[in-house]
Design a protein around this motif. Sequence first.
Motif, PDB file in Angstrom:
ATOM      1  N   LEU A 161       0.855  -1.351   0.068  1.00 40.50           N
ATOM      2  CA  LEU A 161      -0.106  -0.200  -0.047  1.00 40.50           C
ATOM      3  C   LEU A 161       0.927   1.217  -0.149  1.00 40.50           C
ATOM      4  N   GLU A 162       1.994   1.025   0.596  1.00 40.74           N
ATOM      5  CA  GLU A 162       2.874   2.216   0.798  1.00 40.74           C
ATOM      6  C   GLU A 162       3.506   2.699  -0.501  1.00 40.74           C
ATOM      7  N   ILE A 163       3.808   1.600  -1.324  1.00 40.35           N
ATOM      8  CA  ILE A 163       4.453   1.681  -2.624  1.00 40.35           C
ATOM      9  C   ILE A 163       3.559   2.391  -3.738  1.00 40.35           C
ATOM     10  N   ILE A 164       2.165   1.965  -3.522  1.00 41.50           N
ATOM     11  CA  ILE A 164       1.172   2.557  -4.511  1.00 41.50           C
ATOM     12  C   ILE A 164       0.951   3.818  -4.120  1.00 41.50           C
ATOM     13  N   ALA A 165       1.020   4.228  -2.890  1.00 41.82           N
ATOM     14  CA  ALA A 165       0.586   5.659  -2.428  1.00 41.82           C
ATOM     15  C   ALA A 165       1.562   6.622  -2.718  1.00 41.82           C
ATOM     16  N   PHE A 166       3.068   5.924  -2.744  1.00 41.41           N
ATOM     17  CA  PHE A 166       4.116   6.811  -2.995  1.00 41.41           C
ATOM     18  C   PHE A 166       4.393   6.945  -4.385  1.00 41.41           C
ATOM     19  N   CYS A 167       3.903   5.696  -5.491  1.00 37.82           N
ATOM     20  CA  CYS A 167       4.086   6.173  -6.599  1.00 37.82           C
ATOM     21  C   CYS A 167       2.896   7.136  -7.164  1.00 37.82           C
ATOM     22  N   LEU A 168       1.766   6.938  -6.645  1.00 39.95           N
ATOM     23  CA  LEU A 168       0.550   8.320  -6.972  1.00 39.95           C
ATOM     24  C   LEU A 168       1.279   9.508  -6.662  1.00 39.95           C
ATOM     25  N   LEU A 169       1.668   9.568  -5.392  1.00 36.51           N
ATOM     26  CA  LEU A 169       2.028  10.992  -5.223  1.00 36.51           C
ATOM     27  C   LEU A 169       3.344  11.543  -6.090  1.00 36.51           C
ATOM     28  N   LEU A 170       4.096  10.666  -6.132  1.00 42.23           N
ATOM     29  CA  LEU A 170       5.101  10.864  -7.233  1.00 42.23           C
ATOM     30  C   LEU A 170       4.921  11.465  -8.500  1.00 42.23           C
ATOM     31  N   TYR A 171       3.797  10.766  -9.159  1.00 44.75           N
ATOM     32  CA  TYR A 171       3.101  10.838 -10.540  1.00 44.75           C
ATOM     33  C   TYR A 171       2.528  12.324 -10.555  1.00 44.75           C
ATOM     34  N   PHE A 172       1.875  12.693  -9.388  1.00 43.10           N
ATOM     35  CA  PHE A 172       1.301  14.096  -9.249  1.00 43.10           C
ATOM     36  C   PHE A 172       2.113  14.995  -8.997  1.00 43.10           C
ATOM     37  N   TYR A 173       3.278  14.655  -8.501  1.00 48.11           N
ATOM     38  CA  TYR A 173       4.239  15.886  -8.053  1.00 48.11           C
ATOM     39  C   TYR A 173       5.162  15.912  -9.242  1.00 48.11           C
ATOM     40  N   LYS A 174       5.420  14.960 -10.172  1.00 46.44           N
ATOM     41  CA  LYS A 174       6.525  15.081 -11.121  1.00 46.44           C
ATOM     42  C   LYS A 174       5.783  15.642 -12.518  1.00 46.44           C
ATOM     43  N   GLN A 175       4.615  14.632 -12.762  1.00 46.34           N
ATOM     44  CA  GLN A 175       4.210  15.087 -13.948  1.00 46.34           C
ATOM     45  C   GLN A 175       3.048  15.980 -13.915  1.00 46.34           C
ATOM     46  N   ARG A 176       2.235  16.201 -12.891  1.00 45.30           N
ATOM     47  CA  ARG A 176       1.059  17.282 -12.810  1.00 45.30           C
ATOM     48  C   ARG A 176       1.343  18.557 -12.030  1.00 45.30           C
ATOM     49  N   ASN A 177       2.874  18.675 -11.943  1.00 50.24           N
ATOM     50  CA  ASN A 177       3.473  19.965 -10.869  1.00 50.24           C
ATOM     51  C   ASN A 177       2.527  20.024  -9.603  1.00 50.24           C
ATOM     52  N   ALA A 178       2.247  19.075  -9.206  1.00 51.88           N
ATOM     53  CA  ALA A 178       1.318  19.422  -7.786  1.00 51.88           C
ATOM     54  C   ALA A 178       2.397  19.412  -6.746  1.00 51.88           C
ATOM     55  N   ASN A 179       2.960  20.749  -6.812  1.00 54.23           N
ATOM     56  CA  ASN A 179       3.890  21.173  -5.607  1.00 54.23           C
ATOM     57  C   ASN A 179       3.446  21.700  -4.244  1.00 54.23           C
ATOM     58  N   HIS A 180       2.362  21.082  -3.839  1.00 56.71           N
ATOM     59  CA  HIS A 180       1.891  21.322  -2.605  1.00 56.71           C
ATOM     60  C   HIS A 180       2.607  20.984  -1.346  1.00 56.71           C
ATOM     61  N   LEU A 181       2.830  21.525  -0.263  1.00 52.28           N
ATOM     62  CA  LEU A 181       3.488  21.118   0.841  1.00 52.28           C
ATOM     63  C   LEU A 181       3.117  19.735   1.252  1.00 52.28           C
ATOM     64  N   VAL A 182       1.758  19.455   1.440  1.00 52.83           N
ATOM     65  CA  VAL A 182       1.410  18.302   1.823  1.00 52.83           C
ATOM     66  C   VAL A 182       1.893  16.978   0.942  1.00 52.83           C
ATOM     67  N   VAL A 183       1.675  17.310  -0.349  1.00 48.20           N
ATOM     68  CA  VAL A 183       2.181  16.286  -1.221  1.00 48.20           C
ATOM     69  C   VAL A 183       3.951  15.996  -1.218  1.00 48.20           C
ATOM     70  N   ILE A 184       4.670  16.946  -0.925  1.00 41.44           N
ATOM     71  CA  ILE A 184       5.993  16.734  -0.886  1.00 41.44           C
ATOM     72  C   ILE A 184       6.390  16.182   0.596  1.00 41.44           C
ATOM     73  N   LEU A 185       5.709  16.606   1.769  1.00 38.49           N
ATOM     74  CA  LEU A 185       5.880  15.898   2.979  1.00 38.49           C
ATOM     75  C   LEU A 185       5.294  14.466   3.149  1.00 38.49           C
ATOM     76  N   LEU A 186       4.384  14.287   2.368  1.00 41.71           N
ATOM     77  CA  LEU A 186       3.812  13.077   2.600  1.00 41.71           C
ATOM     78  C   LEU A 186       4.630  11.959   1.790  1.00 41.71           C
TER      79      LEU A 186
END
Length: 386
Positions: A161-186
């Motif tokens: 579950l952690e790997i799935i969550a990490f990959c989803l967050l990394l996708y939004f952070y890198k590909q969708r430019n979701a530079n929100h503080l909560v996303v980075i710190l998650l």
Amino acid sequence: VNGFVCLHLQENLIGTLLAIFGNLLVSISVSIQKYSHVTLAGTKDPRAFYRTKTWWCGLVLTVLGEAANFVSYAFAPLSLIAPLNAVSVIASSILGFIFLREKWKPKEFLKRYVLSFLGCILTVAGTYLFATFGPNYHQKLTAENIVKQVVGWPFLLYVFLEIIAFCLLLYFYKQRNANHLVVILLLVALLGSVTVITVKAVAGMLVLSVQGTMQLNYPIFYVMFVCMVTTVVFQATFLSQATHLYDSSMIACVNYILSTSFAIVAGAIFYLEFNHEDILHICMFLLGCFSCFLGVFLITKNRKRLKAFEPYVTMDMSQGNEGIPTIHDKGWRAVQPDYNGSFSYGALVNNDSVAPATLPELDHDQLAVTPSPTAAPYSSADLKND
């Protein structure tokens, strides 16, 4: 049974004291290193910061503090050590107040620091609660026990579950430019949950090896060590990116809350730290953690944000032989203009929204008069007399 309970309480006490001592040393070391940088900037010392004794003293204290934190994981449960990072926040707040040496009027002082004092009280009370009602379950951190926990289905499901969550967050952070503080710190917190698991495993096997039960000849030790180093490096990378986008106080607050929460969950799943605890102890432990979260939020929320420094240089300073003064020079009483977000310089203010004033129209005879360079400028009275 009573002997085992006393032994576990002693180990908890040793781990807690080591964690508190380590966090205090880290806070003191950071303040000393900041003091070294400020002193160099204020005295115009041409030396590099790494050539000063104070900076090296801070570095040594940092190493000792992190070593104490590392060893503490081998004695106390993971869920008890992780929230103790709040001690570092309290110490940094107090040391910052001492080093600033600011003078405030009573009303300004209460308005400025009442939230910080309230946050420190809540954090101390929360620390007492979760240290008193924290988990007291211990198991020997041998290689066999660690391998047994790694291949167990609760941890495998957690990692999946952690790997799935990490990959989803990394996708939004890198590909969708979701530079929100909560996303980075998650992302940091997900990596941190693996880090604390591996840190406790490595520290426990090292302590057992020092005590005479060799654990370094098992491959799981080196697997855990590589995972520990890798996750720490990636955590530092994401935290560095967060500091370029957001305020450090906000990062400290959110990162403490998320990292501590994920660390407690990781300890409960991998090391089964809450299996032998009753509901009352668990609720009081969670209440202490919530009190620490609220206290850290109040402390970091009330920190003063520094404004960017704009050099204010007058013509007599630039023509003199003493050079241009800095904000650290003693005796310099020049007024530093306030920064208002515009590109103004000195005491001028950017008034682009104000309509320009219209100049009075002069007669042809007045325009024909050309004063010499040495003559005094015409005043309005002279023009009326002409």
